[in-house]
Scaffold this motif. Structure first.
Motif, PDB file in Angstrom:
ATOM      1  N   THR A 120      31.575 101.528  70.868  1.00 38.20           N
ATOM      2  CA  THR A 120      32.712 101.480  71.783  1.00 38.20           C
ATOM      3  C   THR A 120      33.204 102.891  72.104  1.00 38.20           C
ATOM      4  O   THR A 120      33.442 103.230  73.268  1.00 38.20           O
ATOM      5  CB  THR A 120      33.858 100.651  71.176  1.00 38.20           C
ATOM      6  OG1 THR A 120      33.310  99.443  70.663  1.00 38.20           O
ATOM      7  CG2 THR A 120      34.904 100.331  72.198  1.00 38.20           C
ATOM      8  N   ILE A 121      33.344 103.712  71.050  1.00 35.29           N
ATOM      9  CA  ILE A 121      33.800 105.089  71.272  1.00 35.29           C
ATOM     10  C   ILE A 121      32.720 105.877  72.031  1.00 35.29           C
ATOM     11  O   ILE A 121      33.008 106.658  72.937  1.00 35.29           O
ATOM     12  CB  ILE A 121      34.135 105.766  69.922  1.00 35.29           C
ATOM     13  CG1 ILE A 121      35.233 104.973  69.210  1.00 35.29           C
ATOM     14  CG2 ILE A 121      34.573 107.192  70.128  1.00 35.29           C
ATOM     15  CD1 ILE A 121      35.487 105.395  67.795  1.00 35.29           C
ATOM     16  N   PHE A 166      27.634  95.180  68.106  1.00 34.05           N
ATOM     17  CA  PHE A 166      27.965  93.967  67.353  1.00 34.05           C
ATOM     18  C   PHE A 166      26.685  93.253  66.895  1.00 34.05           C
ATOM     19  O   PHE A 166      26.572  92.833  65.736  1.00 34.05           O
ATOM     20  CB  PHE A 166      28.812  93.062  68.235  1.00 34.05           C
ATOM     21  CG  PHE A 166      29.336  91.849  67.542  1.00 34.05           C
ATOM     22  CD1 PHE A 166      30.296  91.971  66.552  1.00 34.05           C
ATOM     23  CD2 PHE A 166      28.879  90.593  67.882  1.00 34.05           C
ATOM     24  CE1 PHE A 166      30.786  90.861  65.904  1.00 34.05           C
ATOM     25  CE2 PHE A 166      29.363  89.472  67.240  1.00 34.05           C
ATOM     26  CZ  PHE A 166      30.309  89.605  66.247  1.00 34.05           C
ATOM     27  N   ILE A 200      31.991 106.883  60.128  1.00 29.64           N
ATOM     28  CA  ILE A 200      32.535 105.555  59.871  1.00 29.64           C
ATOM     29  C   ILE A 200      31.951 104.976  58.581  1.00 29.64           C
ATOM     30  O   ILE A 200      32.652 104.357  57.794  1.00 29.64           O
ATOM     31  CB  ILE A 200      32.249 104.617  61.065  1.00 29.64           C
ATOM     32  CG1 ILE A 200      33.015 105.105  62.297  1.00 29.64           C
ATOM     33  CG2 ILE A 200      32.633 103.188  60.755  1.00 29.64           C
ATOM     34  CD1 ILE A 200      32.609 104.426  63.582  1.00 29.64           C
ATOM     35  N   GLU A 201      30.645 105.232  58.359  1.00 28.63           N
ATOM     36  CA  GLU A 201      30.012 104.660  57.169  1.00 28.63           C
ATOM     37  C   GLU A 201      30.589 105.252  55.884  1.00 28.63           C
ATOM     38  O   GLU A 201      30.885 104.530  54.949  1.00 28.63           O
ATOM     39  CB  GLU A 201      28.498 104.890  57.217  1.00 28.63           C
ATOM     40  CG  GLU A 201      27.787 104.325  56.008  1.00 28.63           C
ATOM     41  CD  GLU A 201      26.315 104.117  56.223  1.00 28.63           C
ATOM     42  OE1 GLU A 201      25.741 104.745  57.124  1.00 28.63           O
ATOM     43  OE2 GLU A 201      25.733 103.304  55.484  1.00 28.63           O
ATOM     44  N   LEU A 252      31.675  99.526  78.447  1.00 29.96           N
ATOM     45  CA  LEU A 252      32.361  99.255  77.180  1.00 29.96           C
ATOM     46  C   LEU A 252      31.907  97.923  76.599  1.00 29.96           C
ATOM     47  O   LEU A 252      31.554  97.815  75.418  1.00 29.96           O
ATOM     48  CB  LEU A 252      33.872  99.221  77.400  1.00 29.96           C
ATOM     49  CG  LEU A 252      34.614 100.538  77.308  1.00 29.96           C
ATOM     50  CD1 LEU A 252      36.051 100.348  77.749  1.00 29.96           C
ATOM     51  CD2 LEU A 252      34.571 101.060  75.899  1.00 29.96           C
ATOM     52  N   THR A 260      26.225  95.413  58.584  1.00 27.56           N
ATOM     53  CA  THR A 260      27.197  96.493  58.538  1.00 27.56           C
ATOM     54  C   THR A 260      28.368  96.086  59.434  1.00 27.56           C
ATOM     55  O   THR A 260      28.412  96.492  60.582  1.00 27.56           O
ATOM     56  CB  THR A 260      26.587  97.796  59.075  1.00 27.56           C
ATOM     57  OG1 THR A 260      25.928  97.490  60.318  1.00 27.56           O
ATOM     58  CG2 THR A 260      25.591  98.378  58.139  1.00 27.56           C
ATOM     59  N   PRO A 261      29.277  95.239  58.933  1.00 28.40           N
ATOM     60  CA  PRO A 261      30.299  94.642  59.787  1.00 28.40           C
ATOM     61  C   PRO A 261      31.134  95.661  60.544  1.00 28.40           C
ATOM     62  O   PRO A 261      31.778  96.514  59.934  1.00 28.40           O
ATOM     63  CB  PRO A 261      31.169  93.861  58.806  1.00 28.40           C
ATOM     64  CG  PRO A 261      30.920  94.502  57.495  1.00 28.40           C
ATOM     65  CD  PRO A 261      29.499  94.925  57.534  1.00 28.40           C
ATOM     66  N   GLY A 262      31.110  95.620  61.874  1.00 23.31           N
ATOM     67  CA  GLY A 262      32.006  96.431  62.685  1.00 23.31           C
ATOM     68  C   GLY A 262      31.644  97.892  62.817  1.00 23.31           C
ATOM     69  O   GLY A 262      32.188  98.585  63.666  1.00 23.31           O
ATOM     70  N   MET A 263      30.728  98.388  61.980  1.00 24.70           N
ATOM     71  CA  MET A 263      30.430  99.820  61.979  1.00 24.70           C
ATOM     72  C   MET A 263      29.830 100.283  63.299  1.00 24.70           C
ATOM     73  O   MET A 263      30.367 101.159  63.968  1.00 24.70           O
ATOM     74  CB  MET A 263      29.448 100.128  60.857  1.00 24.70           C
ATOM     75  CG  MET A 263      30.039 100.894  59.731  1.00 24.70           C
ATOM     76  SD  MET A 263      28.922 100.932  58.340  1.00 24.70           S
ATOM     77  CE  MET A 263      27.441 101.557  59.070  1.00 24.70           C
ATOM     78  N   PHE A 289      29.757  97.430  73.217  1.00 23.28           N
ATOM     79  CA  PHE A 289      30.333  96.710  72.091  1.00 23.28           C
ATOM     80  C   PHE A 289      29.403  95.583  71.639  1.00 23.28           C
ATOM     81  O   PHE A 289      29.132  95.423  70.451  1.00 23.28           O
ATOM     82  CB  PHE A 289      31.696  96.134  72.471  1.00 23.28           C
ATOM     83  CG  PHE A 289      32.306  95.282  71.395  1.00 23.28           C
ATOM     84  CD1 PHE A 289      32.920  95.869  70.299  1.00 23.28           C
ATOM     85  CD2 PHE A 289      32.241  93.901  71.457  1.00 23.28           C
ATOM     86  CE1 PHE A 289      33.460  95.096  69.292  1.00 23.28           C
ATOM     87  CE2 PHE A 289      32.783  93.119  70.454  1.00 23.28           C
ATOM     88  CZ  PHE A 289      33.393  93.717  69.372  1.00 23.28           C
ATOM     89  N   ALA A 303      29.603  98.523  66.024  1.00 20.04           N
ATOM     90  CA  ALA A 303      30.434  98.070  67.140  1.00 20.04           C
ATOM     91  C   ALA A 303      31.490  99.118  67.464  1.00 20.04           C
ATOM     92  O   ALA A 303      31.703  99.477  68.630  1.00 20.04           O
ATOM     93  CB  ALA A 303      31.084  96.736  66.798  1.00 20.04           C
ATOM     94  N   LEU A 304      32.138  99.645  66.428  1.00 21.66           N
ATOM     95  CA  LEU A 304      33.179 100.658  66.633  1.00 21.66           C
ATOM     96  C   LEU A 304      32.568 101.948  67.197  1.00 21.66           C
ATOM     97  O   LEU A 304      33.069 102.499  68.177  1.00 21.66           O
ATOM     98  CB  LEU A 304      33.884 100.939  65.296  1.00 21.66           C
ATOM     99  CG  LEU A 304      35.021 101.944  65.325  1.00 21.66           C
ATOM    100  CD1 LEU A 304      36.104 101.494  66.289  1.00 21.66           C
ATOM    101  CD2 LEU A 304      35.611 102.134  63.947  1.00 21.66           C
TER     102      LEU A 304
END
Lengths: 284, 169
Positions: free
Chosen positions: B79-80, B62, B132-133, B54, B70-73, B58, B75-76
């Motif tokens: 993680t999944i 990141f 997500i995008e 994980l 692409t802030p957080g895209m 991440f 990374a999320l």
């Protein structure tokens, strides 16, 4: 308490998972607020701008032929314009007595340009940004307009000390105030995800006249861009559900996948104009 | 152990740079984007604890986010994806088989199983990242086209990278 600790230890993976998901969601949905304070989370930070700068020193040569052709074309049209203006000026000077016409030089020096190289670029996301190799040390501030040899390309978003991130015109969240050249019809230019060469002007009044091939230029209503910088040419009219307005399809002047050298526009009157607007707002 | 650590550190940096400097600028037919940095996550050993997987995923996402604005895209999605990876792996490898020490690759899993594993993981990641995008179903046909074409392109590239790595070692 002990049960709680046991619970946390037993499901620690899930806690870590939820923590990371929350962290990325904060970045994802609240990113724009973070960016106002922090340059570290964007491509304009020290490490990534150095890496991109190094790569650009190699890849920067790739498209020079096309860019040179663009510059030659632009140079020719500007030279033409200068000659025309000189002729007009000569004509008017002979008409007006030389003493009474003292030319003011303030208007000519209102805008200043900073030349910069694009070191990272993207065109295939719904929200595109690019990075340039000039930053706060060269006097760049958020909100300045960015143009290349063909026309408008974006607006400065985040500024690092030696690099800045620009919101590309190809960004669904950014709109530009534009008009059809030689008319007063103002509209707002937006880009829809997909084709990097096509944008749309929304909310054009139903009665306005236009011809296919008309040039679209900046309106000069904001301090970001001077009036009359080319943006694109009109291709066609798009039907919309609204009876009173229609949408125009515009072919953009700049070749976004091949951006290389851009100019950032510094407006010397910006502070003054912005303070006037604030003054106005305070009095109403 | 330290040799593996160095190996994965180099793989992390190499994948990050390849993605940021080359693959982010490639868009085939205006739809297909190669997302090769997930090879780092795909190749993490199965014996590694989920917490580490994980964390590393991440971090990978990141870093890619920082480079591609692409802030957080990513990374999320990473993680999944880190959670989904193990599930997908057990899908094609029956539980009674001893696979705790396995590093997923052609040489350890065999071509057919590895292909299935790789195709499912890339499809999973591409679905996540484009969901997500876009974050809406208003551009559904375009989104599906991007998901499918990107997964196929990524799958082919990763298969190539993996066979190259297998030949060297």
């Amino acid at each position: 308490m002990r049960n709680l600790l046991n619970f946390i230890i037993r499901y620690n993976t899930w806690f870590i998972f939820i923590f990371y998901v929350l962290l990325s969601c904060t970045l994802l949905f609240n990113g724009r607020n973070f960016y106002q304070q922090s340059v570290y989370l964007t491509s304009a930070n020290g490490v990534s701008s150095t890496v991109y700068g190094m790569t650009n020193s190699v890849t920067g040569y790739f498209n020079l032929k096309e860019i040179n052709a663009d510059l030659q074309r632009r140079n020719a049209s500007l030279e033409n314009e200068v000659l025309n203006l000189q002729n007009q000026l000569k004509y008017y000077v002979t008409m007006v007595d030389a003493d009474s016409a003292s030319m003011s030089s303030t208007h000519a020096s209102r805008f200043d340009y900073v030349i910069a190289s694009v070191i990272n670029n993207s065109v295939h996301h719904p929200r595109n940004y690019f990075t340039i190799n000039k930053g706060a040390n060269d006097g760049i501030k958020p909100g300045m307009g960015v143009v290349d040899q063909n026309g408008v390309v974006g607006i400065v978003n985040v500024v690092g000390s030696n690099s800045s991130r620009i919101i590309s015109l190809l960004n669904t969240t950014q709109h530009f105030s534009v008009k059809i050249k030689n008319t007063d019809y103002i509209g707002s230019l937006s880009w829809y995800e997909g084709n990097p060469g096509i944008a749309y002007i929304e909310e054009m009044a139903q009665h306005m006249q236009f011809h296919v091939g008309d040039t679209v230029v900046t309106s000069g209503f904001s301090t970001t861009f001077p009036e009359g910088i080319p943006v694109g040419t009109v291709i066609s009219r798009v039907r919309t559900t609204d009876e009173n307005f229609f949408t125009l399809k515009v072919k953009l002047m700049s070749d976004f996948p091949r951006l290389s050298t851009v100019r950032v526009i510094k407006d010397d009157f910006k502070a003054e104009l912005d303070s006037l607007q604030l003054y106005d707002a305070a009095n109403n | 152990m330290s040799r593996e650590l160095i190996y994965y550190a180099i793989l992390f940096v190499a994948m990050l740079l390849l993605q940021a400097l080359i693959c982010n600028h490639i868009v085939l037919f205006n739809v297909a984007v190669p997302i090769i940095f997930i090879y780092f996550i795909i190749r993490l050993p199965m014996s590694l604890s989920t917490n580490w997987v994980l964390t590393l995923s991440f971090l990978m996402g990141f870093c890619v986010d920082i480079f591609s604005d692409t802030p957080g895209m990513n990374a999320l999605a990473c993680t999944i994806f880190a959670i989904a990876r193990r599930k997908i792996f057990t899908l094609y490898n029956s539980r009674d088989e001893h696979h705790a020490e396995i590093v997923p690759s052609i040489s350890t899993l065999g071509f057919a199983t590895y292909c299935k594993y790789l195709l499912t993981t890339t499809l999973c990641y591409c679905t996540l990242i484009f969901l997500i995008e876009y974050f809406s179903f208003s551009h559904l046909p375009m989104m599906l086209l991007k998901i499918v074409s990107s997964s196929v392109l990524t799958f082919l590239l990763l298969l190539g990278i993996d066979s190259l790595m297998a030949r060297q070692s």
